[in-house]
Scaffold this active site. Structure first.
Site, PDB file in Angstrom:
ATOM      1  N   HIS A   1      34.339  37.633  42.337  1.00 41.60           N
ATOM      2  CA  HIS A   1      35.149  37.108  41.230  1.00 41.60           C
ATOM      3  C   HIS A   1      35.930  35.857  41.591  1.00 41.60           C
ATOM      4  O   HIS A   1      36.501  35.214  40.724  1.00 41.60           O
ATOM      5  CB  HIS A   1      36.141  38.173  40.753  1.00 41.60           C
ATOM      6  CG  HIS A   1      37.317  38.351  41.662  1.00 41.60           C
ATOM      7  ND1 HIS A   1      37.241  39.016  42.841  1.00 41.60           N
ATOM      8  CD2 HIS A   1      38.603  37.907  41.548  1.00 41.60           C
ATOM      9  CE1 HIS A   1      38.422  39.000  43.429  1.00 41.60           C
ATOM     10  NE2 HIS A   1      39.272  38.331  42.680  1.00 41.60           N
TER      11      HIS A   1
HETATM   12  C1  UD1 Z   1      43.270  37.006  39.372  1.00 43.17           C
HETATM   13  C2  UD1 Z   1      44.068  36.535  40.595  1.00 43.17           C
HETATM   14  C3  UD1 Z   1      43.358  36.955  41.847  1.00 43.17           C
HETATM   15  C4  UD1 Z   1      43.068  38.442  41.835  1.00 43.17           C
HETATM   16  C5  UD1 Z   1      42.323  38.811  40.585  1.00 43.17           C
HETATM   17  C6  UD1 Z   1      42.099  40.299  40.511  1.00 43.17           C
HETATM   18  C7  UD1 Z   1      45.307  34.439  40.295  1.00 43.17           C
HETATM   19  C8  UD1 Z   1      45.357  32.994  40.632  1.00 43.17           C
HETATM   20  N1  UD1 Z   1      44.181  35.076  40.644  1.00 43.17           N
HETATM   21  O1  UD1 Z   1      42.011  36.355  39.389  1.00 43.17           O
HETATM   22  O2  UD1 Z   1      44.192  36.671  42.962  1.00 43.17           O
HETATM   23  O3  UD1 Z   1      42.281  38.757  42.966  1.00 43.17           O
HETATM   24  O4  UD1 Z   1      43.095  38.396  39.442  1.00 43.17           O
HETATM   25  O5  UD1 Z   1      41.112  40.632  39.591  1.00 43.17           O
HETATM   26  O6  UD1 Z   1      46.238  34.956  39.721  1.00 43.17           O
HETATM   27  N2  UD1 Z   1      39.182  37.117  32.015  1.00 43.17           N
HETATM   28  C9  UD1 Z   1      38.733  37.903  30.983  1.00 43.17           C
HETATM   29  N3  UD1 Z   1      39.444  39.033  30.681  1.00 43.17           N
HETATM   30  C10 UD1 Z   1      40.568  39.391  31.357  1.00 43.17           C
HETATM   31  C11 UD1 Z   1      41.036  38.569  32.385  1.00 43.17           C
HETATM   32  C12 UD1 Z   1      40.328  37.436  32.709  1.00 43.17           C
HETATM   33  O7  UD1 Z   1      37.730  37.623  30.363  1.00 43.17           O
HETATM   34  O8  UD1 Z   1      41.143  40.444  31.020  1.00 43.17           O
HETATM   35  C13 UD1 Z   1      38.386  35.916  32.385  1.00 43.17           C
HETATM   36  C14 UD1 Z   1      38.822  34.680  31.646  1.00 43.17           C
HETATM   37  O9  UD1 Z   1      37.693  33.879  31.448  1.00 43.17           O
HETATM   38  C15 UD1 Z   1      39.725  34.012  32.663  1.00 43.17           C
HETATM   39  C16 UD1 Z   1      39.049  34.363  33.965  1.00 43.17           C
HETATM   40  O10 UD1 Z   1      38.555  35.676  33.777  1.00 43.17           O
HETATM   41  O11 UD1 Z   1      39.861  32.639  32.446  1.00 43.17           O
HETATM   42  C17 UD1 Z   1      39.954  34.326  35.175  1.00 43.17           C
HETATM   43  O12 UD1 Z   1      41.068  35.213  34.970  1.00 43.17           O
HETATM   44  P1  UD1 Z   1      42.437  34.961  35.753  1.00 43.17           P
HETATM   45  O13 UD1 Z   1      43.431  35.960  35.369  1.00 43.17           O
HETATM   46  O14 UD1 Z   1      42.832  33.522  35.641  1.00 43.17           O
HETATM   47  O15 UD1 Z   1      42.039  35.101  37.288  1.00 43.17           O
HETATM   48  P2  UD1 Z   1      41.167  36.193  38.042  1.00 43.17           P
HETATM   49  O16 UD1 Z   1      39.898  35.553  38.433  1.00 43.17           O
HETATM   50  O17 UD1 Z   1      41.090  37.484  37.301  1.00 43.17           O
END
Ligand code: UD1
Length: 364
Positions: free
Chosen positions: A203
């Protein structure tokens, strides 16, 4: 009046860890549980509350996705308003996400004592989003709860003015508690794998933001000598969709939807080995005695590598994955086992609560 804690978290692994911390903090004072909503999909949020049997948060800030600046500033602004309203005696944050940083800054700027759980971890890459977050939070927290001795020792070198306690890793508390509730992994796999299987997750932005690299890693996973099953984080799914490269099978690799916490532990425990870039899964595999291969240039959980439980493969060297997997499987089949207590014995949340009580008593 007993102290009131605001416990702030917002992503999947933080909801898991917060469940244990919340319970122990509640024994010594009131807890205002604040979920920023950084993760909002059911599999990454609501399902975990259900599975862990914890109450929903007192406040859900609906921050959602966005750029680092958008996400962090939304957490900061919304948490500040909440902290002004409730004036807790202390704020407790966990880990290294944008939710951790935003909540920590809100507390520090309001001069509310701040405790950081999972403090003192470091990566060499200073521009890694999580590395920026954890260094900033460790710099402003008054109580630093380290998950193990090496993180605690580092903090003692960096912060002579803070209270530093080696509490152990709260993620182990939750794992220990859930072990007897795990489903049968064979019923979770999309297709039978009689010869054993690899459980995989990917991820991190380092891989998902580079379509060619992501494709190379997936191809390598599909070419391994065992069936592999990858639980897709929404970010990875979105990256594949954007590149027009999503498909359910790549060689011997099957892509499956994200799974809950209990399912992830069950699939890990049943696997011959785990391939991941997640810090949480590295430790869960280590605790469950399953060999891990981490697709990253480095890991913050160096003890798992030192003990032979974990092996690093740089994403850019995905071609080395087969040899690394084989070598981990060979060691394991030869009966390799390791000391599982590098991050405590699963009693960390109680230690965090005890440390917070003593620290608050001293600072008031
Ligand atoms: C975040 C944390 C990471 C952690 C991870 C655990 C930061 C910088 N990163 O990464 O340290 O290891 O969480 O899982 O805070 N999205 C969805 N649904 C959701 C959440 C996210 O579709 O419920 C998708 C969206 O496209 C979003 C992308 O995932 O833009 C990234 O989500 P984000 O919360 O920015 O970071 P993670 O990759 O989940």
């Amino acid at each position: 009046m007993p102290p009131q804690f605001a416990l702030c978290y917002g992503t999947r692994p933080q909801i898991i860890k917060a469940s244990a911390v919340r319970e122990h903090l509640a024994r010594i004072g009131g807890v205002l549980a604040v979920d920023t909503g950084q993760h909002y999909d059911f599999e990454l949020n609501g399902l975990l509350y259900q599975q862990l049997g914890v109450k929903p948060p007192d406040r859900f800030l609906e921050v959602g996705s966005g750029s680092h600046a958008e996400q962090t500033s939304a957490v900061l602004i919304r948490t500040e308003a909440l902290l002004r309203e409730h004036a807790p005696a202390a704020v407790v944050v966990i880990g290294d996400t944008n939710s951790t940083l935003g909540s920590a800054l809100a507390a520090a700027k309001l001069r509310i004592p701040l405790a950081h759980v999972e403090a003192g971890l470091r990566a060499r890459d200073a521009y890694l989003a999580e590395e920026i977050n954890r260094r900033m939070v460790d710099a402003v927290a008054g109580l630093l709860c380290a998950p193990g001795p090496s993180a605690a020792a580092r903090l003692h070198r960096e912060r002579s003015d803070a209270t530093i306690v080696d509490t152990g890793d709260v993620a182990r508390d939750v794992l220990v508690r859930c072990l007897d509730q795990l489903p049968d992994p064979a019923r979770l796999l999309p297709s039978p794998a009689p010869g054993g299987y690899l459980f995989a997750t990917l991820h991190r932005a380092e891989i998902t933001s580079n379509p060619a690299l992501l494709e190379a890693v997936l191809e390598a996973l599909g070419g391994l000598p065992l069936d592999a099953f990858l639980a897709l984080h929404p970010r990875t799914r979105a990256a594949l969709d954007a590149a027009g490269r999503y498909r359910e099978r790549i060689g011997r690799l099957t892509l499956m939807p994200p799974v809950g916490y209990l399912e992830s532990l069950a699939l890990t425990r049943g696997a011959s080995a785990v391939v991941t870039d997640s810090g949480g899964l590295q430790r869960e595999a280590y605790w469950l005695g399953v060999p891990c291969i981490t697709v990253r240039d480095e890991t913050e959980w160096v003890e798992t590598v030192d003990l032979g439980a974990n092996r690093l493969v740089a994403p850019a060297a995905a071609g080395d994955l087969a040899a690394a997997v084989q070598s981990q499987l060979d060691c394991w089949r030869a009966g390799a086992s390791w000391d599982r207590d590098a991050y405590g014995r699963g009693e960390a949340a109680g230690e965090v609560a005890r440390a917070a009580t003593a620290w608050l008593a001293r600072s008031t």
